[in-house]
Design an enzyme around this catalytic site. Structure first.
Site, short mmCIF file in Angstrom:
data_model
loop_
_atom_site.label_atom_id
_atom_site.label_comp_id
_atom_site.label_asym_id
_atom_site.label_seq_id
_atom_site.Cartn_x
_atom_site.Cartn_y
_atom_site.Cartn_z
N GLY A 86 0.75 -1.19 0.06
CA GLY A 86 0.11 -0.07 -0.17
C GLY A 86 0.68 1.30 0.03
O GLY A 86 1.25 1.90 -0.93
N SER A 98 4.16 -5.25 -3.89
CA SER A 98 3.89 -3.86 -3.71
C SER A 98 4.95 -3.19 -2.70
O SER A 98 5.99 -3.43 -2.74
CB SER A 98 2.61 -3.36 -3.71
OG SER A 98 2.34 -1.98 -3.80
N TYR A 99 4.47 -2.21 -1.69
CA TYR A 99 5.09 -1.76 -0.72
C TYR A 99 5.67 -2.84 0.41
O TYR A 99 6.60 -2.68 1.06
CB TYR A 99 4.40 -0.66 0.07
CG TYR A 99 5.19 0.26 0.93
CD1 TYR A 99 5.95 1.31 0.23
CD2 TYR A 99 5.42 -0.01 2.20
CE1 TYR A 99 6.61 2.27 1.09
CE2 TYR A 99 6.14 0.87 3.01
CZ TYR A 99 6.98 2.00 2.43
OH TYR A 99 7.73 2.74 2.96
N ASP A 111 1.12 3.50 -2.79
CA ASP A 111 2.30 3.92 -3.26
C ASP A 111 2.97 3.12 -3.99
O ASP A 111 4.17 3.01 -4.69
CB ASP A 111 3.21 4.42 -2.26
CG ASP A 111 2.89 5.56 -1.45
OD1 ASP A 111 2.07 6.40 -2.33
OD2 ASP A 111 3.41 5.86 -0.35
N HIS A 139 -0.65 -5.85 -11.10
CA HIS A 139 -0.24 -5.62 -9.85
C HIS A 139 -0.55 -6.84 -9.07
O HIS A 139 0.50 -7.11 -7.88
CB HIS A 139 -0.84 -4.46 -9.08
CG HIS A 139 -0.24 -3.97 -7.85
ND1 HIS A 139 1.00 -3.37 -7.91
CD2 HIS A 139 -0.65 -4.01 -6.45
CE1 HIS A 139 1.18 -2.70 -6.61
NE2 HIS A 139 0.33 -3.28 -5.90
#
Length: 439
Positions: free
Chosen positions: A76, A172-173, A360, A412
């Site tokens: 996130g 992702s993050y 992000d 993603h």
């Protein structure tokens, strides 16, 4: 009860009571077959502040006593590993359309491992803190400490997994969360007299080839540069806008503070507003969804839950872009939360959300490649294709101590877009085998 579970029921142990209270008999809308051994609940990570992280755990479908333990983290930052990883991507139970129930995922990763999901940091999903100040200090070090505390205390509750090989994975993050937690485990394993030993074997942060992202977050310089380059190379932005960004933005020093750069980058994001930045070739969710707070989640059997208009749904090639809407509907149901041992005594304020913070993770594959190249690792095996079901599954480049793998056609959320390829990837990784070199 199998022999593996029975072996833990020796003596009068507090952990067994906690295990029993966390066991899920059945969730609303869960298919009756196949049988799934699952647990969920809270693990306190800080008694003083009253911080507790919520987890969902699935035993391996076969031979859980022999399979490794894999902890999955979403990024996130601020997105739920339960709402995405477990219920959409790689867990054995996927939320169906409109949050009406669950369906079995034939590509679930608990075919290969005992699978543990945790909502981290506090403030995400069902995880909570009784000290509001905690929510203002959620830097990566703070998050890693809480995740480590969670892992240590979870293993006390489930001691039969203390001797299992342990892996970390995420997307992702979680490109920050996973390696930082791995480093913390690695360092504290050296102090056996002070900390419990955890059999850390490795970690994986996911990458995807087309379109963005699925990639691990690395750093702002590479990721922001890659986002703009990718947008231009894939005809999302014009030559003129690309040149304006190059002129306005020095990503190494000015990106976070220069007004002209921020203004120009906002134009770039406006171009993405018409499509899904996380999967640029997939349809965008155009559902008209009302606020969850206005719903009666105790009885969500209607096919039009939450005001989602079925007439304007677009489902292409089995991919439904409104998946996060469905998980939000499902986990806000009162009957689900009760069966799930979640939101006990109203521990979270407001409705459960798929993401509680900024997203992000818009990180194209070229940013990941740039980060890896800067490590200056020795190449062990050159760039090649790998295959799945007689087709190219993606590409792989092997370095000493690291493998860079892409998944062709994934966005993603790789296990959502390419579930068979994702399962093949985690299977070979856990078994320390090579991805197929031929069809």
């Amino acid at each position: 009860m199998d022999d593996y579970e029975a072996a833990t029921r020796t003596g009068n142990n507090d952990y067994q009571t906690e295990q029993d209270s966390d066991r899920i008999v059945s969730l609303p809308g869960q298919p009756s077959t196949p049988p799934i051994s699952q647990f969920s609940g809270y693990v306190t990570v800080n008694e003083v502040s009253g911080r507790a992280l919520f987890y969902w755990f699935f035993e391996a479908q076969t031979d859980p006593s022999k399979k490794p333990l894999l902890l999955w983290l979403n990024g996130g930052p601020g997105c739920s590993s339960i709402g995405y990883g477990a219920a959409v991507e790689l867990g054995p139970l996927r939320v169906m359309r409109f949050g009406s129930g669950l369906e079995f995922n034939e590509y679930a990763w608990n075919k290969e491992a005992n699978l543990l999901f945790v909502e981290s940091p506090v403030g995400v999903g069902f995880s909570y803190t009784n000290t509001s100040h905690d929510l203002t200090i959620l830097d990566d070090e703070f998050v890693a400490e809480d995740a480590y505390s969670f892992l240590v205390n979870w293993l006390k509750r489930f001691p039969r997994y203390q001797s299992h090989d342990f892996y970390l994975a995420g997307e992702s993050y979680a490109g920050h969360y996973v390696p930082q937690l791995a480093e913390l485990v690695y360092d504290r394993n050296k102090e056996k007299n002070k900390y419990p030993y955890i059999k850390l074997k490795g970690f994986i942060v996911r990458s995807a080839l087309l379109p963005p992202v699925g990639n691990p977050e690395t750093d702002d310089i590479r990721d922001d540069t890659a986002l703009v380059d990718y947008a231009w190379n894939h005809a999302v932005i014009s030559d003129q806008l690309y040149q304006k960004v190059e002129k306005a933005c020095d990503f190494k020093s000015q990106w976070r503070g220069d007004d002209k750069c921020v203004e120009t980058m906002n134009v770039v994001y406006d171009q993405y507003g018409e499509i899904d930045i996380y999967n640029i070739y997939a349809p965008k969710c155009v559902a008209n969804q009302t606020s969850s707070t206005a719903l009666d989640h105790g009885n969500n059997s209607s096919p039009n839950v939450g005001g989602i208009n079925t007439r304007i749904m677009r489902v292409l090639g089995g991919y439904d872009p409104c998946y996060s809407n469905y998980t939000q509907e499902y986990f806000n149901r009162v009957d689900v939360q009760k069966a799930f041992h979640a939101n006990v005594s109203g521990s979270i304020s407001g409705p459960w959300k798929t993401c509680s913070g900024d997203s992000d993770g818009r990180v194209p594959v070229i940013g990941t490649r740039s980060c890896i190249e800067d490590l200056n690792l020795e190449i062990k095996n050159e760039w090649r294709s790998w295959f799945n079901d007689k087709q190219v599954g993606g590409r792989i480049l092997e370095y000493e101590g690291l493998k860079f793998v892409t998944v062709r056609g994934a966005g993603h959320l790789v296990p959502l877009n390419k579930p068979s390829e994702a399962l093949a990837m985690i299977n070979t990784y856990l078994l320390n085998q090579d991805l197929p070199k031929k069809p």
